[in-house]
Design a protein around this motif. Sequence first.
Motif, PDB file in Angstrom:
ATOM      1  N   GLU A 114       0.827  -1.200   0.000  1.00 25.88           N
ATOM      2  CA  GLU A 114       0.000   0.000   0.000  1.00 25.88           C
ATOM      3  C   GLU A 114       0.870   1.262   0.000  1.00 25.88           C
ATOM      4  O   GLU A 114       0.537   2.257  -0.657  1.00 25.88           O
ATOM      5  CB  GLU A 114      -0.948  -0.013   1.196  1.00 25.88           C
ATOM      6  CG  GLU A 114      -2.019  -1.091   1.096  1.00 25.88           C
ATOM      7  CD  GLU A 114      -3.032  -1.029   2.220  1.00 25.88           C
ATOM      8  OE1 GLU A 114      -3.096   0.006   2.913  1.00 25.88           O
ATOM      9  OE2 GLU A 114      -3.757  -2.026   2.425  1.00 25.88           O
ATOM     10  N   THR A 115       1.978   1.215   0.720  1.00 27.73           N
ATOM     11  CA  THR A 115       2.897   2.357   0.724  1.00 27.73           C
ATOM     12  C   THR A 115       3.509   2.567  -0.660  1.00 27.73           C
ATOM     13  O   THR A 115       3.636   3.708  -1.128  1.00 27.73           O
ATOM     14  CB  THR A 115       4.010   2.137   1.761  1.00 27.73           C
ATOM     15  OG1 THR A 115       3.423   1.982   3.058  1.00 27.73           O
ATOM     16  CG2 THR A 115       4.975   3.318   1.792  1.00 27.73           C
ATOM     17  N   LEU A 116       3.878   1.477  -1.322  1.00 23.53           N
ATOM     18  CA  LEU A 116       4.406   1.574  -2.687  1.00 23.53           C
ATOM     19  C   LEU A 116       3.344   2.127  -3.638  1.00 23.53           C
ATOM     20  O   LEU A 116       3.648   2.951  -4.517  1.00 23.53           O
ATOM     21  CB  LEU A 116       4.894   0.211  -3.165  1.00 23.53           C
ATOM     22  CG  LEU A 116       6.146  -0.329  -2.471  1.00 23.53           C
ATOM     23  CD1 LEU A 116       6.389  -1.783  -2.851  1.00 23.53           C
ATOM     24  CD2 LEU A 116       7.376   0.519  -2.818  1.00 23.53           C
ATOM     25  N   ALA A 117       2.104   1.677  -3.466  1.00 23.04           N
ATOM     26  CA  ALA A 117       1.016   2.176  -4.308  1.00 23.04           C
ATOM     27  C   ALA A 117       0.827   3.682  -4.112  1.00 23.04           C
ATOM     28  O   ALA A 117       0.589   4.420  -5.078  1.00 23.04           O
ATOM     29  CB  ALA A 117      -0.277   1.428  -3.987  1.00 23.04           C
ATOM     30  N   GLU A 118       0.944   4.139  -2.867  1.00 23.50           N
ATOM     31  CA  GLU A 118       0.805   5.571  -2.586  1.00 23.50           C
ATOM     32  C   GLU A 118       1.908   6.377  -3.265  1.00 23.50           C
ATOM     33  O   GLU A 118       1.670   7.461  -3.797  1.00 23.50           O
ATOM     34  CB  GLU A 118       0.811   5.806  -1.077  1.00 23.50           C
ATOM     35  CG  GLU A 118      -0.446   5.317  -0.376  1.00 23.50           C
ATOM     36  CD  GLU A 118      -0.328   5.318   1.135  1.00 23.50           C
ATOM     37  OE1 GLU A 118       0.754   5.701   1.643  1.00 23.50           O
ATOM     38  OE2 GLU A 118      -1.298   4.928   1.809  1.00 23.50           O
ATOM     39  N   LYS A 119       3.118   5.840  -3.261  1.00 21.87           N
ATOM     40  CA  LYS A 119       4.233   6.536  -3.900  1.00 21.87           C
ATOM     41  C   LYS A 119       4.002   6.640  -5.414  1.00 21.87           C
ATOM     42  O   LYS A 119       4.188   7.710  -6.009  1.00 21.87           O
ATOM     43  CB  LYS A 119       5.541   5.811  -3.603  1.00 21.87           C
ATOM     44  CG  LYS A 119       6.755   6.348  -4.364  1.00 21.87           C
ATOM     45  CD  LYS A 119       6.982   7.837  -4.158  1.00 21.87           C
ATOM     46  CE  LYS A 119       7.435   8.156  -2.754  1.00 21.87           C
ATOM     47  NZ  LYS A 119       7.808   9.592  -2.615  1.00 21.87           N
ATOM     48  N   LEU A 120       3.602   5.552  -6.034  1.00 22.97           N
ATOM     49  CA  LEU A 120       3.336   5.587  -7.471  1.00 22.97           C
ATOM     50  C   LEU A 120       2.150   6.493  -7.796  1.00 22.97           C
ATOM     51  O   LEU A 120       2.140   7.177  -8.827  1.00 22.97           O
ATOM     52  CB  LEU A 120       3.078   4.180  -8.000  1.00 22.97           C
ATOM     53  CG  LEU A 120       4.285   3.238  -8.050  1.00 22.97           C
ATOM     54  CD1 LEU A 120       3.849   1.841  -8.466  1.00 22.97           C
ATOM     55  CD2 LEU A 120       5.361   3.765  -9.000  1.00 22.97           C
ATOM     56  N   ALA A 121       1.158   6.504  -6.902  1.00 23.76           N
ATOM     57  CA  ALA A 121      -0.018   7.343  -7.121  1.00 23.76           C
ATOM     58  C   ALA A 121       0.327   8.827  -7.055  1.00 23.76           C
ATOM     59  O   ALA A 121      -0.397   9.658  -7.605  1.00 23.76           O
ATOM     60  CB  ALA A 121      -1.112   7.015  -6.108  1.00 23.76           C
ATOM     61  N   GLU A 122       1.420   9.167  -6.403  1.00 23.33           N
ATOM     62  CA  GLU A 122       1.873  10.560  -6.415  1.00 23.33           C
ATOM     63  C   GLU A 122       2.230  10.988  -7.837  1.00 23.33           C
ATOM     64  O   GLU A 122       1.893  12.086  -8.273  1.00 23.33           O
ATOM     65  CB  GLU A 122       3.089  10.735  -5.505  1.00 23.33           C
ATOM     66  CG  GLU A 122       2.784  10.611  -4.024  1.00 23.33           C
ATOM     67  CD  GLU A 122       4.012  10.853  -3.160  1.00 23.33           C
ATOM     68  OE1 GLU A 122       5.107  11.043  -3.729  1.00 23.33           O
ATOM     69  OE2 GLU A 122       3.885  10.837  -1.938  1.00 23.33           O
ATOM     70  N   TYR A 123       2.918  10.110  -8.556  1.00 28.74           N
ATOM     71  CA  TYR A 123       3.263  10.420  -9.945  1.00 28.74           C
ATOM     72  C   TYR A 123       2.055  10.287 -10.861  1.00 28.74           C
ATOM     73  O   TYR A 123       1.933  11.006 -11.854  1.00 28.74           O
ATOM     74  CB  TYR A 123       4.361   9.469 -10.437  1.00 28.74           C
ATOM     75  CG  TYR A 123       5.665   9.585  -9.685  1.00 28.74           C
ATOM     76  CD1 TYR A 123       6.504  10.674  -9.881  1.00 28.74           C
ATOM     77  CD2 TYR A 123       6.068   8.596  -8.788  1.00 28.74           C
ATOM     78  CE1 TYR A 123       7.710  10.783  -9.194  1.00 28.74           C
ATOM     79  CE2 TYR A 123       7.264   8.689  -8.109  1.00 28.74           C
ATOM     80  CZ  TYR A 123       8.082   9.785  -8.313  1.00 28.74           C
ATOM     81  OH  TYR A 123       9.281   9.887  -7.631  1.00 28.74           O
TER      82      TYR A 123
END
Length: 394
Positions: free
Chosen positions: A224-233
């Motif tokens: 979920e943390t990785l998804a949040e980081k990608l969702a920033e871009y």
Amino acid sequence: MNENLLYLAKIGEINLKKGNLKNFERRLAQNLSLYLENTGASVRVRAGRLFLEIPSEFRTLAEKSLDMLIGITGWAEAKVAEKNIDSIAAVLIKEAKEAVRLGCKTFKIEARRSDKSFPFTSYEIGRETGAQIHMAGILTVDVHNPDIVLSVEVREKSVFVYGVEHTGRRGLPCGVSGRGLLLLSGGIDSPVAGYRMLFRGMKLDFLYFHSHPYTSPEAQQKVETLAEKLAEYGLGAYLNIVSFTKVQQQIKKTAPEAYLTLMMRMCMMKTAERIAKKVNAQCLITGESLAQVASQTVENLSVTNSCIDFPVFRPLIGMDKEEITALAIKIGTYETSILPYEDCCVLFSPKHPVLHTRLEDAFEIYNRMGIEPFLDEAFESCETKKIIGYGKKK
């Protein structure tokens, strides 16, 4: 009362789009506006440049957003000068003094005159204003290796001056290249694969397979943390979470040990295809790299391709681990990816996996497993979480 800041960003690859240029420019402006919702920001694109005007209280958010924005080659805070050489020189002198404060000692002027009615050529603008800076003893001219480049852009209605220029992320604006579903694990590779597709303008949603109780809640939180980081871009996304425990238990019970990983990959692809259709994605994306592990040989990749009809994009296919890791560090996913929480792929890996599977052998084993009811249950178990992109309020 706070004054407004002005930022100028350079557009790169978008300029090659000719007939579709306006659509790409519109999407780029929309994306930046989404980052800056409720700030009173004004965003426009004109003649190869993106202009952002925003209240100064939002400086940090504006600069973070420009750094995250895919589709620009560089950006800088700009000042406006009156359309005469003395006014341009006066603003450049202020920029030069700021450069000294930052530790610069040498400079050169780069001028660009799109308004050909202006009485000085680009060369003359650089010569006249550069001479004033040099004569004032602020900085020394060095046209070959300057500490800073001071830029002037003379346009039809305004003159823009800027000093420190920040490197942009390049690529195409998110949303111009369709929609994909990324199979997101907790490892290093899949987030990088997702970023590379965002870089090409694709909008992403994510799919994660968990195997509770074999995988921990921390493993899911990591994803979920990785998804949040990608969702920033990617300006937001949806994370689809599928329970795969019973599928893997059935595979382990019915398939030869050497084929466990390959059968699991086939089952994942079949489930991912169904979810992709449900969320209106047009392709699947994986973090596979040729020959990196046993399931990624040419033969085994061909097997997983052949079990579904959807196109599968593998943007890391020709990259080695060192290249992938370097990009993971650059995009900010590496530190999360190396947290010691294993995903379901690792936990069910055989000691000696098959390397060069024949298609007919793979499908014979697959058909013997009686796996379809378990895949139906896994598909029905799918839970979806909305991931909020950078700058957006939850």
